[in-house]
Design a protein around this motif. Sequence first.
Motif, mmCIF file in Angstrom:
data_model
loop_
_atom_site.group_PDB
_atom_site.id
_atom_site.type_symbol
_atom_site.label_atom_id
_atom_site.label_comp_id
_atom_site.label_asym_id
_atom_site.label_seq_id
_atom_site.Cartn_x
_atom_site.Cartn_y
_atom_site.Cartn_z
ATOM 1 N N LEU A 79 21.969 42.737 -19.375
ATOM 2 C CA LEU A 79 21.126 43.534 -20.261
ATOM 3 C C LEU A 79 19.661 43.500 -19.837
ATOM 4 C CD1 LEU A 79 22.876 42.473 -23.562
ATOM 5 C CD2 LEU A 79 22.904 44.768 -22.546
ATOM 6 N N TYR A 112 18.268 50.350 -18.790
ATOM 7 C CA TYR A 112 19.131 49.186 -18.601
ATOM 8 C C TYR A 112 20.056 49.484 -17.427
ATOM 9 C CZ TYR A 112 17.555 47.601 -23.205
ATOM 10 O OH TYR A 112 16.788 47.185 -24.265
ATOM 11 N N ALA A 165 21.869 49.622 -25.373
ATOM 12 C CA ALA A 165 21.392 49.930 -24.024
ATOM 13 C C ALA A 165 21.853 51.316 -23.588
ATOM 14 C CB ALA A 165 21.891 48.871 -23.043
ATOM 15 N N LYS A 204 16.226 44.698 -18.868
ATOM 16 C CA LYS A 204 15.499 45.914 -19.226
ATOM 17 C C LYS A 204 14.373 46.139 -18.230
ATOM 18 C CE LYS A 204 12.491 45.788 -22.612
ATOM 19 N NZ LYS A 204 11.891 45.719 -23.976
ATOM 20 N N ALA A 235 23.732 47.596 -17.550
ATOM 21 C CA ALA A 235 24.404 47.377 -18.838
ATOM 22 C C ALA A 235 25.828 47.911 -18.873
ATOM 23 C CB ALA A 235 23.586 48.005 -19.964
#
Length: 422
Positions: free
Chosen positions: A254, A238, A77, A256, A241
Amino acid sequence: MEEAGEWEGDFDPFADPEERRVLFAVLDSFRQYRRTAHYNVTHVRRQNFYALPSSQWELLASPPFLILDSFNAVDDAIDANAEIADKILEAGLAAYGLDNKATSPKAFNTQGLKATQHGASPSTARPAWHDTTTTRDLEKARSTIRQFYRDWSEEGLKERSDSYEPVRLALSKHFKHISPTSRHQIQILVPGAGLGRLVFDLVQDGYSAEGNEISYHQLLASHFILNRTTVANEFILYPWALHFDNHLSRDHQLQKVMIPDVHPAKALYEASQGHEVPASERMSMTAADFCVQYRSEGEESRFDAVITVFFIDTAPNLLNYIETVRHCLKSGGIWINTGPLLWHSGKEQRNDDERKPSEGRNLGIGEAGSVELTHDEVMKLLEYYGFEIINSEETAQAGYIDNPRSMQPHTFKPQHWIARNK
């Protein structure tokens, strides 16, 4: 929108050593995003993980925990986010006539290097902006990249709507006598324009909007997203992250998202159809200190509306902001504000990237002194300076780069008010 190299405003970073230092530190913060994030986010955590008793780290490294796999996923990420940082850097270097190989005079640092008959050896010379960043600049680079979630992802739509829709609705009501195809006559200023989304949205609504920003982090990132992206959903981001706190699951950490949610150039082209003035000509940005730029003689009574969203609490001295708005706003013009009063000046010392003005320079927001006011006191100040309060109300709770699935949401109860310049 104009290219960053054509930004208006008193903001030539190479005319002043301090401006040059600030710009170089910001550029370097994006250059070092990848390396410092890998070190501070996962490398240090791996060291701490392996410091656990072997029986414990082996347990957590096995299913169903797979903590080491999570670290690897976070590294992936970071690399995705770093692609965005690299693109911001690339766009910024091009905008200011610099490069990454020290071939530009502005970027050259040859001090202490062995010179050849042609100058410094290309194999030893390095750009002067390399290794100039600060811890605060690095944190601002991380925060700026995370801010794309708020302004340029589909998932950030609710957060944008909570902050921007009250403003857009107030504008449409106040200027309802102006037909949509004639809205280009309405000149709007957006101080603290950040990554440019509100300015972009107002132009799509048909208005002529000018953003103002002093932060190089924000300027470089907005230039990248508005001018250098080629399609919608071009980059993976991300947003959460790098932060390990208050997640219900690793999937949440995580998450996206894709940016930008729209392709700005295409959207502006479509917004030009049926309008006398193309959208690209109705959108502009000044790179300057708000109080210096808009208290100048040439800015007097220029704008029909000033829009401030999560901005006025950035003022060490709000009176300077009020005086500036009154100067640049037409008689009868309106000031629409939405945001909290999270006074920045009272919570930390001077930022590393704040300018240390040269002798005789107009300090603008860098002037000495600060004061923190309540909402009631802000209203009284507006009336003192000749504004008529049309409306003032508390809006629904709104976040600012807030993870809605976090165990610790960070939201505000912004005040929304409209004031007319008498």
